[in-house]
Scaffold this active site. Structure first.
Site, PDB file in Angstrom:
ATOM      1  N   ARG A  29      32.532  32.651  16.101  1.00 45.21           N
ATOM      2  CA  ARG A  29      32.681  33.735  17.090  1.00 45.21           C
ATOM      3  C   ARG A  29      33.611  34.840  16.596  1.00 45.21           C
ATOM      4  NH1 ARG A  29      31.186  32.358  22.588  1.00 45.21           N
ATOM      5  NH2 ARG A  29      29.137  31.459  22.268  1.00 45.21           N
ATOM      6  N   ARG A  33      34.628  38.911  21.783  1.00 45.17           N
ATOM      7  CA  ARG A  33      35.439  39.588  22.794  1.00 45.17           C
ATOM      8  C   ARG A  33      36.920  39.726  22.489  1.00 45.17           C
ATOM      9  NH1 ARG A  33      32.747  36.054  27.400  1.00 45.17           N
ATOM     10  NH2 ARG A  33      33.231  34.625  25.746  1.00 45.17           N
ATOM     11  N   ARG A  42      30.270  46.868  23.742  1.00 46.86           N
ATOM     12  CA  ARG A  42      29.597  46.112  24.800  1.00 46.86           C
ATOM     13  C   ARG A  42      29.604  46.906  26.102  1.00 46.86           C
ATOM     14  NH1 ARG A  42      30.724  42.315  28.745  1.00 46.86           N
ATOM     15  NH2 ARG A  42      29.641  40.304  28.636  1.00 46.86           N
ATOM     16  N   ASP A  79      22.386  34.933  19.342  1.00 50.43           N
ATOM     17  CA  ASP A  79      22.746  33.766  20.144  1.00 50.43           C
ATOM     18  C   ASP A  79      21.721  32.659  19.938  1.00 50.43           C
ATOM     19  OD1 ASP A  79      24.833  33.135  22.417  1.00 50.43           O
ATOM     20  OD2 ASP A  79      22.953  32.152  22.958  1.00 50.43           O
ATOM     21  N   TYR A 153      19.991  23.527  27.407  1.00 50.09           N
ATOM     22  CA  TYR A 153      19.919  24.772  28.187  1.00 50.09           C
ATOM     23  C   TYR A 153      18.517  24.975  28.752  1.00 50.09           C
ATOM     24  CZ  TYR A 153      24.552  26.023  26.504  1.00 50.09           C
ATOM     25  OH  TYR A 153      25.891  26.027  26.252  1.00 50.09           O
TER      26      TYR A 153
HETATM   27  O1  CP3 Z   1      29.856  32.998  15.757  1.00 50.19           O
HETATM   28  C1  CP3 Z   1      29.480  34.198  15.875  1.00 50.19           C
HETATM   29  O2  CP3 Z   1      30.293  35.126  15.927  1.00 50.19           O
HETATM   30  C2  CP3 Z   1      27.997  34.511  15.857  1.00 50.19           C
HETATM   31  C3  CP3 Z   1      27.387  34.811  17.129  1.00 50.19           C
HETATM   32  C4  CP3 Z   1      27.179  33.681  18.113  1.00 50.19           C
HETATM   33  C5  CP3 Z   1      27.231  33.870  19.519  1.00 50.19           C
HETATM   34  N1  CP3 Z   1      26.867  32.711  20.136  1.00 50.19           N
HETATM   35  C6  CP3 Z   1      27.591  35.132  20.179  1.00 50.19           C
HETATM   36  C7  CP3 Z   1      27.947  35.093  21.607  1.00 50.19           C
HETATM   37  C8  CP3 Z   1      26.854  32.344  17.894  1.00 50.19           C
HETATM   38  C9  CP3 Z   1      26.722  31.584  16.598  1.00 50.19           C
HETATM   39  C10 CP3 Z   1      26.639  31.754  19.180  1.00 50.19           C
HETATM   40  C11 CP3 Z   1      26.218  30.355  19.339  1.00 50.19           C
HETATM   41  C12 CP3 Z   1      26.121  29.793  20.673  1.00 50.19           C
HETATM   42  N2  CP3 Z   1      25.680  30.390  21.811  1.00 50.19           N
HETATM   43  C13 CP3 Z   1      26.377  28.438  20.959  1.00 50.19           C
HETATM   44  C14 CP3 Z   1      26.779  27.406  19.947  1.00 50.19           C
HETATM   45  C15 CP3 Z   1      28.213  27.512  19.565  1.00 50.19           C
HETATM   46  C16 CP3 Z   1      29.163  27.265  20.672  1.00 50.19           C
HETATM   47  O3  CP3 Z   1      29.859  28.203  21.070  1.00 50.19           O
HETATM   48  O4  CP3 Z   1      29.250  26.099  21.130  1.00 50.19           O
HETATM   49  C17 CP3 Z   1      26.142  28.237  22.331  1.00 50.19           C
HETATM   50  C18 CP3 Z   1      26.320  26.965  23.095  1.00 50.19           C
HETATM   51  C19 CP3 Z   1      25.684  29.478  22.861  1.00 50.19           C
HETATM   52  C20 CP3 Z   1      25.253  29.789  24.247  1.00 50.19           C
HETATM   53  C21 CP3 Z   1      26.131  30.799  24.861  1.00 50.19           C
HETATM   54  N3  CP3 Z   1      26.178  32.125  24.507  1.00 50.19           N
HETATM   55  C22 CP3 Z   1      27.068  30.594  25.896  1.00 50.19           C
HETATM   56  C23 CP3 Z   1      27.348  29.254  26.552  1.00 50.19           C
HETATM   57  C24 CP3 Z   1      27.647  31.824  26.168  1.00 50.19           C
HETATM   58  C25 CP3 Z   1      28.603  32.147  27.299  1.00 50.19           C
HETATM   59  C26 CP3 Z   1      29.964  31.626  27.024  1.00 50.19           C
HETATM   60  C27 CP3 Z   1      30.821  32.724  26.484  1.00 50.19           C
HETATM   61  O5  CP3 Z   1      31.554  32.474  25.515  1.00 50.19           O
HETATM   62  O6  CP3 Z   1      30.763  33.813  27.060  1.00 50.19           O
HETATM   63  C28 CP3 Z   1      27.125  32.773  25.262  1.00 50.19           C
HETATM   64  C29 CP3 Z   1      27.482  34.207  25.160  1.00 50.19           C
HETATM   65  C30 CP3 Z   1      27.917  34.717  23.828  1.00 50.19           C
HETATM   66  N4  CP3 Z   1      27.317  34.411  22.627  1.00 50.19           N
HETATM   67  C31 CP3 Z   1      28.982  35.642  23.575  1.00 50.19           C
HETATM   68  C32 CP3 Z   1      28.991  35.890  22.188  1.00 50.19           C
HETATM   69  C33 CP3 Z   1      29.895  36.843  21.449  1.00 50.19           C
HETATM   70  C34 CP3 Z   1      29.859  36.282  24.630  1.00 50.19           C
HETATM   71  C35 CP3 Z   1      29.100  37.416  25.196  1.00 50.19           C
HETATM   72  C36 CP3 Z   1      29.940  38.413  25.888  1.00 50.19           C
HETATM   73  O7  CP3 Z   1      30.308  38.160  27.038  1.00 50.19           O
HETATM   74  O8  CP3 Z   1      30.212  39.470  25.297  1.00 50.19           O
END
Ligand code: CP3
Length: 346
Positions: A29, A33, A42, A79, A153
């Protein structure tokens, strides 16, 4: 195809088994954010999915952390839920609530979905844009979710504390659940190959919820599908390393590392590096595993956690990373401090 010789990217050398005095580093990540420039873009584009589907913005976000920090890799900004979206589920990210997929597969069979493969095209375009702009000493990582985590999911429609609905479904109707897993595996293989062909050097499989499964279910829903994904990548795009990250797998990491065929193993922060050094083959690159909360806290907690990881993994191929994604409240100065500690060594 990996071009470690001509690319001279330390992280790719590490994935090929080379030991370095200073481990290459990136952060899960790392585009997200905690960065004000991410939050600004964003806000301008309206939301997370809007960013992912605006390839120039997604490419810019992928590169943002590398403009600030001396990381050794960029990870594609996208994602894991893009795969269910391309399988025909509707995807929404509601502010403060996380992702929602519909219809859920508990009530609706897979056959009710109409695939929308065009939903992958923007992601490949992002890869091409990043690739054109990325310095050759940096590795470019693509990714997908592992079938089990993606299925949790798809079945439940949203995240849940212990994946109760999906675990129950997998016991109640293993034939139907196997069909869901197989469909995810099939598309994931094509999606990862699409990313590789567009320019990523290596791929990571995120299995965030593998920790909730009993050992037999772990074999069936985590190890077996990953064997298929890894074998297909190795066969169809030989030389492209695959990093497996079965978060929460605990002692099951050892069988995961032996059986799946992954080239490198991601460790979450609950794994003692001493356990990993003793139980994972010395030739297998390991990635991890600083507690994101130690990074948030900073100071002495950060220093001692980093020192323990560096000391324990010295002499084996190691990619420094967090044990899970960086938390959004993390001060940027703590990331600078972490880079200084890792580059200085112990
Ligand atoms: O690592 C990176 O920087 C690459 C981008 C990336 C994102 N999600 C961007 C993201 C990667 C590799 C993921 C993987 C992902 N997405 C996983 C597996 C890794 C983990 O975190 O366990 C899972 C379970 C998801 C599903 C997902 N996407 C969730 C549960 C959420 C909401 C929770 C949260 O942190 O807000 C997201 C949103 C998400 N994916 C954000 C980002 C940067 C946040 C979005 C935002 O609000 O700007």
């Amino acid at each position: 195809m990996v071009q470690t010789a001509t690319r001279n990217a330390p992280l790719l050398d590490c994935l090929a088994g080379k030991v370095a005095p200073v481990p290459p580093m990136w952060m899960m990540r790392q585009a997200g954010r905690y960065l004000p420039e991410y939050r600004a873009l964003r806000a301008e584009k309206g939301g997370f999915l809007e960013l992912v589907y605006d390839s120039p913005s997604a490419a810019e976000i992928t590169l943002q952390p590398l403009r600030r920090f001396e990381f050794d890799a960029a990870i594609l900004f996208s994602d894991i839920l893009i795969v269910p979206y391309a399988m025909g589920q509707d995807l929404k990210f509601l502010a403060g609530e996380g992702p929602h997929l519909s219809p859920t597969l508990v009530d609706h069979a897979l056959e009710g979905l109409t695939a929308v493969p065009e939903r992958l095209e923007a992601i490949y375009e992002t890869v091409r844009l990043v690739k054109a702009d990325l310095s050759p000493d940096k590795a470019f990582l693509g990714f997908a979710g592992s079938a089990w985590t993606v299925a949790t999911y798809m079945v439940n429609g949203e995240g849940s504390r212990d994946q109760h609905a999906t675990r129950e479904y997998a016991y109640r109707d293993p034939v139907a659940f196997q069909a869901i897993i197989d469909a995810i595996v099939d598309l994931t293989i094509e999606y990862l190959i699409g990313q590789i062909d567009a320019g990523v050097d290596a791929v990571q499989l995120f299995d965030s919820w593998s920790g909730s499964l009993s050992p037999a279910q772990f074999e069936r829903w985590v190890i077996a599908p990953n064997i298929r994904i890894v074998a297909a990548i190795h066969e169809r795009r030989p030389g492209t390393p695959v990093i497996g990250f079965p978060k929460g797998a605990g002692e099951k990491l050892a069988s995961y590392a032996r059986e799946t065929g992954v080239d490198a193993l991601g460790l979450d922060e609950t794994i003692d590096p001493v356990w990993a050094a003793a139980n994972i083959a010395e030739t297998m690159p390991v990635q991890g595993n600083l507690d994101p909360l130690a990074l948030l806290a900073g100071g002495e907690a950060l220093e001692s956690a980093v020192a323990h990881i560096l000391r324990t993994f010295a002499g084996r191929p190691h990619i420094f990373n967090l044990g899970h994604g960086i938390l959004q409240q993390t001060p940027i100065e703590h990331v600078h401090a972490l880079l200084t500690l890792v580059k200085r060594g112990v």
